[in-house]
Design a protein around this motif. Sequence first.
Motif, PDB file in Angstrom:
ATOM      1  N   TYR A   1       0.791  -1.221   0.000  1.00 18.85           N
ATOM      2  CA  TYR A   1       0.000   0.000   0.000  1.00 18.85           C
ATOM      3  C   TYR A   1       0.829   1.280   0.000  1.00 18.85           C
ATOM      4  O   TYR A   1       0.279   2.369   0.125  1.00 18.85           O
ATOM      5  CB  TYR A   1      -0.943   0.005   1.203  1.00 18.85           C
TER       6      TYR A   1
ATOM      7  N   GLU B   1       0.586   9.365  -0.263  1.00 16.55           N
ATOM      8  CA  GLU B   1       0.153   8.304   0.642  1.00 16.55           C
ATOM      9  C   GLU B   1      -0.691   8.921   1.744  1.00 16.55           C
ATOM     10  O   GLU B   1      -0.232   9.803   2.477  1.00 16.55           O
ATOM     11  CB  GLU B   1       1.354   7.573   1.240  1.00 16.55           C
TER      12      GLU B   1
ATOM     13  N   ASN C   1      -3.379   6.983   3.844  1.00 15.31           N
ATOM     14  CA  ASN C   1      -4.260   5.980   4.443  1.00 15.31           C
ATOM     15  C   ASN C   1      -4.806   6.429   5.785  1.00 15.31           C
ATOM     16  O   ASN C   1      -5.954   6.125   6.122  1.00 15.31           O
ATOM     17  CB  ASN C   1      -3.508   4.658   4.615  1.00 15.31           C
TER      18      ASN C   1
ATOM     19  N   ASP D   1      -6.636   8.125  -0.438  1.00 15.34           N
ATOM     20  CA  ASP D   1      -6.641   6.714  -0.065  1.00 15.34           C
ATOM     21  C   ASP D   1      -7.645   6.409   1.048  1.00 15.34           C
ATOM     22  O   ASP D   1      -7.473   5.462   1.808  1.00 15.34           O
ATOM     23  CB  ASP D   1      -5.230   6.282   0.369  1.00 15.34           C
TER      24      ASP D   1
ATOM     25  N   ARG E   1      -5.471   3.221  -2.540  1.00 16.43           N
ATOM     26  CA  ARG E   1      -4.387   2.252  -2.374  1.00 16.43           C
ATOM     27  C   ARG E   1      -4.313   1.879  -0.894  1.00 16.43           C
ATOM     28  O   ARG E   1      -3.638   2.528  -0.095  1.00 16.43           O
ATOM     29  CB  ARG E   1      -3.060   2.835  -2.872  1.00 16.43           C
TER      30      ARG E   1
END
Length: 526
Positions: A140, A310, A312, A337, A368
């Motif tokens: 990820y 990124e 998450n 994400d 992702r």
Amino acid sequence: MINSTDLNFGQGSFQIIYRINSINLNMVQPIKLAVILMLSGMFFAGSARGSSAIFYNVKDYGAAGDGKNLDSRAINKAIDAAEVAGGGTVYLPAGNYLSGSIHLKSNISLFIDQGATIIAAPVNAENGYDEEEASINTTYQDYGHSHWHNSLIWGENLHDVSILGQGMIWGKGLYKDYVKDRQSANKSIALYLCRNVNINDITILHGGWFAILATGVDNLTISNIKLDTNRDGMDIDCCRNVHVSDCSVNSPYDDGICLKSTFGLGFARATENVTITNCAVSGFEEGSFLDGTYKRTIESPTGRIKFGTESNGGFKNITISNCTFNYCRGLALETVDGALLEDVTITNITMRDIVNAPIFLRLGARMRGPAGVPIGELRRVIISNVIAYNVEPGQGVLISGLPGHPIKDIDLKDIKIYCKGGGTAELAKREVPEMEKGYPEPGSFGVMPAYGFFVRHVEGLKLENVEVSFLNDDQRPALVFDDVKGAELRFVKAQTSGSISPVSLKNTNDVSVFQSLNMADGKLKN
């Protein structure tokens, strides 16, 4: 009264001589005297081999400091000795220290003195670099965000750690990327699951993939450092209680100061409670920032402050103030994400020679991460007191959510943007792709049909005391709103060409203007 008296403290390499002229010691405040004595005691700890030593001079442990012999083994011995004694400062005096991996420990300060340089040796087994460790996952996030041990200086599960001094870290032998089937040390400093960390005053040249990568680090302070590097400056990932101040970051090929929230910990964790202040980011040719030549040879330099890609765990409770952007990309806030990006204030920003959107807010659906996570939200952001001069004509301010997932509650005020202009009437008709799952970069959307603001899928937007203009004639409207619900324009000014309307509306409602755009006060219609 003391007149022209030399006071000698310590011995050997730690001897310090103070010349005091006409000072009445009775006038010295006790607390100041205590501080002087405390600092003096730090420096005259004596031999690093003594059990009561505070300083551990790496030369006492076999370091040559000649730039030819490998010194990382000696540096690590000094760190180990300090750890056994319960902590202390590992001291690198002036010299060039060729090095493989250096292993930080808890309760240790690594002090790189003025004139000292840690030089990353060529990456091979003989030079003692650690292999990348087995990761929780590599699915990820990028490879670089999945490993920490393959670094010049690294620490994991540590507390109370500092990297200090006016010296330099030169990542000369580090790779800038993943190298298949080869040992691939590619970070100058990497920290994983640590707390109470200080990085102060150092300089990093040619730092590799990341000059500084901090993942899952709490209570992190980065102050007064200079980075002149070939990829990312500092990446602050899944960290809490972070303070970055008085830093200069030149990173022409990647982001300068970058907040991330990867899945590198094996779970989603927000980067939160962050302040970034009094910092400068730029995209000059690598090395030309430190040598003062500031070469502008990169066609589209990066070098910005960014949240993402990124994302998450998301980003919460963040403030940025008093920062400059020079010859680089603009400010970027991205969540793509499935996480929250919320409660952000940004103020007192100056930008010059910006090569893409000076302000980019993006809610996307790259997703992702683990299956089943819903699309995130981007909300409650205030950006104020911004000047951006000589902005490339491609984007302008770009704010884009998703159909059915609007960006919410955005306030932009006291902003002036001077665009290069040059847009054509044909560009004004262009349809901008949604790019729902695409990489969230302003340039990926192509040239905007507005030269100033392109705003799409937004609910609750305030523009107050905002002014946009162009340096060369531009045939596009200043503002394009598409699927915007509930916008207020107060004291908004926009330069226009000929009879072109300053604002274009599509699928938009409840837009009010007050003393703006040479229009009558009231509601605008599509």
